[in-house]
Scaffold this motif. Structure first.
Motif, PDB file in Angstrom:
ATOM      1  N   GLY A 106       0.950  -1.212  -0.176  1.00  0.00           N
ATOM      2  CA  GLY A 106       0.047   0.067  -0.095  1.00  0.00           C
ATOM      3  C   GLY A 106       0.720   1.281   0.008  1.00  0.00           C
TER       4      GLY A 106
ATOM      5  N   ILE B 114       1.539   5.325   1.582  1.00  0.00           N
ATOM      6  CA  ILE B 114       1.086   6.138   2.338  1.00  0.00           C
ATOM      7  C   ILE B 114       1.247   7.619   1.906  1.00  0.00           C
ATOM      8  CG2 ILE B 114       1.958   7.242   4.710  1.00  0.00           C
ATOM      9  CD1 ILE B 114       2.926   4.635   5.533  1.00  0.00           C
TER      10      ILE B 114
ATOM     11  N   ARG C  92       0.883  10.331  -0.735  1.00  0.00           N
ATOM     12  CA  ARG C  92       0.402  10.339  -2.165  1.00  0.00           C
ATOM     13  C   ARG C  92       0.480   9.055  -2.960  1.00  0.00           C
ATOM     14  NH1 ARG C  92       2.700  16.109  -4.545  1.00  0.00           N
ATOM     15  NH2 ARG C  92       1.477  17.460  -3.048  1.00  0.00           N
TER      16      ARG C  92
ATOM     17  N   GLU D 283       8.510  11.610  -9.273  1.00  0.00           N
ATOM     18  CA  GLU D 283       8.055  10.042  -9.015  1.00  0.00           C
ATOM     19  C   GLU D 283       9.192   9.312  -9.282  1.00  0.00           C
ATOM     20  OE1 GLU D 283       4.095   8.832 -10.099  1.00  0.00           O
ATOM     21  OE2 GLU D 283       5.271   7.520 -11.673  1.00  0.00           O
TER      22      GLU D 283
ATOM     23  N   ALA E  99       8.056  -0.339  -8.744  1.00  0.00           N
ATOM     24  CA  ALA E  99       6.670   0.105  -8.199  1.00  0.00           C
ATOM     25  C   ALA E  99       7.051   1.787  -8.262  1.00  0.00           C
ATOM     26  CB  ALA E  99       6.358  -0.433  -6.822  1.00  0.00           C
ATOM     27  N   PRO E 100       5.984   2.324  -8.523  1.00  0.00           N
ATOM     28  CA  PRO E 100       5.972   3.802  -8.580  1.00  0.00           C
ATOM     29  C   PRO E 100       5.813   4.571  -7.474  1.00  0.00           C
ATOM     30  CG  PRO E 100       4.098   3.288  -9.737  1.00  0.00           C
ATOM     31  CD  PRO E 100       4.739   2.044  -9.488  1.00  0.00           C
ATOM     32  N   ILE E 101       6.476   5.475  -7.026  1.00  0.00           N
ATOM     33  CA  ILE E 101       6.063   6.201  -5.863  1.00  0.00           C
ATOM     34  C   ILE E 101       6.142   7.803  -6.083  1.00  0.00           C
ATOM     35  CG2 ILE E 101       7.029   6.852  -3.237  1.00  0.00           C
ATOM     36  CD1 ILE E 101       8.626   4.268  -3.315  1.00  0.00           C
ATOM     37  N   PRO E 102       4.991   8.418  -5.798  1.00  0.00           N
ATOM     38  CA  PRO E 102       4.884   9.756  -6.231  1.00  0.00           C
ATOM     39  C   PRO E 102       5.688  10.573  -5.383  1.00  0.00           C
ATOM     40  CG  PRO E 102       2.847   8.834  -5.507  1.00  0.00           C
ATOM     41  CD  PRO E 102       3.825   7.593  -5.522  1.00  0.00           C
TER      42      PRO E 102
ATOM     43  N   GLY F 278       6.125  12.832  -2.512  1.00  0.00           N
ATOM     44  CA  GLY F 278       5.600  12.976  -1.136  1.00  0.00           C
ATOM     45  C   GLY F 278       4.926  11.523  -0.759  1.00  0.00           C
ATOM     46  N   GLY F 279       5.316  10.523  -1.378  1.00  0.00           N
ATOM     47  CA  GLY F 279       4.512   9.233  -1.005  1.00  0.00           C
ATOM     48  C   GLY F 279       5.341   8.322  -0.571  1.00  0.00           C
ATOM     49  N   THR F 280       5.058   7.257   0.303  1.00  0.00           N
ATOM     50  CA  THR F 280       5.639   6.081   0.908  1.00  0.00           C
ATOM     51  C   THR F 280       5.060   4.902   0.461  1.00  0.00           C
ATOM     52  OG1 THR F 280       6.391   7.617   2.747  1.00  0.00           O
ATOM     53  CG2 THR F 280       6.479   5.347   3.056  1.00  0.00           C
ATOM     54  N   LEU F 281       5.825   4.037   0.232  1.00  0.00           N
ATOM     55  CA  LEU F 281       5.204   2.604  -0.347  1.00  0.00           C
ATOM     56  C   LEU F 281       5.699   1.749   0.936  1.00  0.00           C
ATOM     57  CD1 LEU F 281       4.196   0.545  -2.566  1.00  0.00           C
ATOM     58  CD2 LEU F 281       6.549   0.328  -3.025  1.00  0.00           C
ATOM     59  N   GLU F 282       4.483   0.954   1.193  1.00  0.00           N
ATOM     60  CA  GLU F 282       4.538  -0.059   2.308  1.00  0.00           C
ATOM     61  C   GLU F 282       4.516  -1.368   1.527  1.00  0.00           C
ATOM     62  OE1 GLU F 282       0.632   1.299   4.277  1.00  0.00           O
ATOM     63  OE2 GLU F 282       2.057   0.546   6.049  1.00  0.00           O
TER      64      GLU F 282
END
Lengths: 190, 116
Positions: A2, A4, A6, B46, B72-75, B77-81
């Motif tokens: 998932g 967190i 954006r 990104e 996997a893309p992370i924009p 300001g985003g964090t990937l779990e």
């Protein structure tokens, strides 16, 4: 997995994402394909149905004149050749072939003239008493038009013939004076 | 047997994009359970991240190096779990590596429980 904060924005589909041949007609709106989307040379004859179409026009002009006192058909000299592009085509034959009868002594005698149109050796039109003339000379244009269904894609030649239809010594005349006479052929596509 | 909870962090990784950088190596005589892995995009655009587990340990079959996540893309300001709701068990000498499409733009936080 998932995210967190954006999350990734969705990707816009590109042409590469769509398999060839996967979009059915049902998915296209009736107004989806505009005229601008059709290339100038993209529409073939086979796709254009439901309305009359002139496939080709052939014309031949001659100055032949001829005469005969016999009752056996003879060529007037007017002919034209066309090769239909489809066996379902019709051929509109437009001949201009003046025919007449010569009664040179104004004796009150008569002459009757007959005419026919041949496609190669096949008669497609015949009028066995086209002209009845009494005294002097009479001239008239032959048949104005004939619509034929040749059912072939081979070259075919249309020609005009004429003769006296009654026995006599004076001449039936084609194109007296040797003026221009013309046969025009139009292929009408199905 | 002792259970020890730990966190392994690494900022601005990897040092070179395209070369996965080691985040954690299971020590000798240890079995580790990965409880979670957070990958934070610290770049201004990104980025795409990959996480690999390099394992050559075996019981009857020899393990292989595998991706846990690939590109996997992370924009911004985003964090990937990476391991939401699932756990990964690691054996001695197994390695967790992180790669990113841009060098030094991922902060990683790995939570584990080591069993010794």
């Amino acid at each position: 997995m998932g995210y967190i904060g954006r999350t990734p924005t969705g990707s816009i589909l590109t042409g590469a994402d769509i398999a060839d041949g996967s979009i059915s007609t049902a998915k296209l709106a009736d107004t989806a394909v505009s005229t601008a989307k059709i290339a100038d040379d993209a529409v073939t004859i086979a796709k254009a149905t439901g309305f009359g179409k002139i496939g080709q026009v052939v014309s031949n002009t001659v100055t032949t004149n001829n005469s005969t006192s016999g009752t056996t058909y003879t060529d007037t000299g007017l002919s034209a050749t066309i090769t239909p592009t489809s066996s379902s085509s019709k051929i509109l034959v437009l001949p201009f072939n003046p025919l007449g009868g010569d009664i040179d002594n104004d004796s009150g005698g008569t002459i009757e003239v007959k005419q026919k149109l041949l496609r190669d050796s096949t008669t497609v039109y015949e009028d066995d008493r086209f002209l009845v003339a009494r005294g002097g000379q009479h001239h008239s244009n032959a048949f104005s038009h004939v619509l034929d269904t040749p059912n072939t894609t081979s070259a075919i030649t249309y020609k005009c013939q004429f003769a006296r239809s009654d026995a006599g010594s004076t001449d039936a005349i084609s194109n007296q004076g040797g003026r221009e006479m013309t046969m025009t052929l139009m292929e009408i596509l199905a | 047997m002792a259970n020890t909870f730990k966190i392994k962090t690494n900022d601005a990784m990897p040092s070179s994009s395209g070369t996965p950088l080691t985040l954690y190596t299971v020590p000798s005589s240890t079995t580790s359970v990965v409880l979670g892995l957070l990958l934070c995009n610290i770049h201004t655009a990104e980025v795409n991240v990959s996480v690999k587990i390099e394992s050559d340990t075996s019981d009857t079959e020899t393990n292989q190096t595998v991706f846990v996540v690939k590109n996997a893309p992370i924009p911004v300001g985003g964090t990937l779990e990476v391991l939401t709701g699932s756990k990964v068990v690691l054996q001695t000498t197994d390695v967790v590596k992180v790669d990113c499409s841009v060098s030094a733009k991922i902060d990683a936080a790995l939570s584990i429980m080591e069993i010794t």
